[in-house]
Design an enzyme around this catalytic site. Structure first.
Site, PDB file in Angstrom:
ATOM      1  CG  ASP A  30      -1.921  -1.133   1.212  1.00 18.77           C
ATOM      2  OD1 ASP A  30      -1.880  -1.962   0.280  1.00 18.77           O
ATOM      3  OD2 ASP A  30      -2.730  -1.233   2.167  1.00 18.77           O
ATOM      4  CE  LYS A 135      -3.532  -4.266   1.356  1.00 23.71           C
ATOM      5  NZ  LYS A 135      -4.273  -3.500   2.320  1.00 23.71           N
ATOM      6  CB  VAL A 163       2.333   2.726   4.858  1.00 19.56           C
ATOM      7  CG1 VAL A 163       3.727   3.294   4.805  1.00 19.56           C
ATOM      8  CG2 VAL A 163       1.618   2.983   3.527  1.00 19.56           C
ATOM      9  CB  THR A 164       0.121   2.392   8.583  1.00 21.79           C
ATOM     10  OG1 THR A 164      -1.078   1.724   9.003  1.00 21.79           O
ATOM     11  CG2 THR A 164      -0.249   3.579   7.742  1.00 21.79           C
ATOM     12  CB  CYS A 168      -2.230  -2.471   5.417  1.00 19.12           C
ATOM     13  SG  CYS A 168      -3.882  -1.797   5.195  1.00 19.12           S
ATOM     14  CD  GLN A 208       4.453 -13.905  22.966  1.00 17.60           C
ATOM     15  OE1 GLN A 208       3.947 -14.887  23.468  1.00 17.60           O
ATOM     16  NE2 GLN A 208       3.757 -12.971  22.333  1.00 17.60           N
TER      17      GLN A 208
HETATM   18  C1  C5J Z   1      -3.163   0.746   5.484  1.00 18.93           C
HETATM   19  C2  C5J Z   1      -4.894   2.011   6.577  1.00 18.93           C
HETATM   20  N1  C5J Z   1      -2.678   0.503   4.284  1.00 18.93           N
HETATM   21  N2  C5J Z   1      -4.090   2.458   7.543  1.00 18.93           N
HETATM   22  N3  C5J Z   1      -4.424   1.269   5.543  1.00 18.93           N
HETATM   23  O1  C5J Z   1      -2.488   0.564   6.479  1.00 18.93           O
HETATM   24  O2  C5J Z   1      -6.069   2.309   6.578  1.00 18.93           O
END
Ligand code: C5J
Length: 230
Positions: A30, A135, A163-164, A168, A208
């Site tokens: 993303d 997606k 990100v982020t 995601c 862990q």
């Molecule tokens: C992603 C979001 N890509 N933060 N989307 O992390 O909404």
């Protein structure tokens, strides 16, 4: 650095990680204008998008190294059909935004496929032959053909950027981990609008004994990929 026939390793936490370049893919999640540039979904949610920009240069370097080493590269984008039929009502409502998903914003309709904001940033533009997974959710395995593509290419290890970190990237790494993939998250190639989420998000992956995978850096990964093909 070579561990056994076609197996290489590089420094990571909680311990060094082995990989076979033939069954490894770089997964870039993303890196879209909607999340990294002013006027997109990220900013409309109230975030300072400049916090994500430090990921661009390390991502550019690992992307170049993966291409040079002939490692599979896969990109993802979060977004929806123009008719929004793949967007749950809960997602459309969430945040009570004045300008939200599907509405007209400075970079076209927010988080909608085909709009300028949905594009991957030019610095990391996909090359011909690199799959782009569209997606509808946060996780890259949800309602996509990512798993099928990875299986057909015998990929077992994912070097993860994007990100982020806590949204995601984390959701995708958790989904990958449950499907048996080994995930190596590069700390300087993933970014969050919240510094504390960045730190804790990375800690959660490697805690862990590496409950979700490994954490390393672009420097280590670039060196390892370069060596694997020399
Ligand atoms: C992603 C979001 N890509 N933060 N989307 O992390 O909404």
């Amino acid at each position: 650095m070579k561990a056994s026939a076609n197996e290489f390793s590089f420094a990571a936490e909680p311990y060094s990680v082995q990989f076979d370049p033939d069954s490894t893919a770089l997964l870039i999640i993303d890196m879209q204008r909607d999340f990294l540039e002013p006027g997109g979904f990220g900013e409309l949610l109230g975030n300072d998008v400049s916090l994500l920009r430090s990921t661009i240069e390390p991502c550019r370097k690992i992307l170049a190294a993966a291409r040079d080493a002939d490692i599979a590269v896969i990109h993802t984008r979060e977004g929806h059909r123009p008719d929004l039929m793949d967007a749950p009502a809960s997602k459309l409502r969430r945040g009570k935004l004045e300008t939200g998903i599907g509405d007209a914003g400075p970079m076209g309709r927010v988080l909608v496929r085909g709009e300028p904001g949905h594009d991957i940033i030019p610095e990391l533009a996909p090359a011909e032959g690199e799959p782009v997974i569209d997606k509808p959710g946060k996780g890259a395995f949800y309602e996509t053909d990512l798993d099928l593509i990875l299986q057909n290419r015998n990929i077992r290890t994912l070097i993860v950027c994007g990100v982020t970190t806590e949204v995601c990237v984390h959701t995708t790494v958790r989904q990958a981990n449950d499907r048996g993939y080994e995930c190596i998250v590069l700390s300087d190639c993933v970014g969050s609008y919240f510094p504390e989420f960045q730190r804790v998000g990375l800690d959660m992956i490697k805690a862990q004994g590496g409950i979700f995978g490994w954490v390393s850096t672009s420097k280590e990964a670039v060196a390892a990929l370069t060596k694997s093909r020399s």
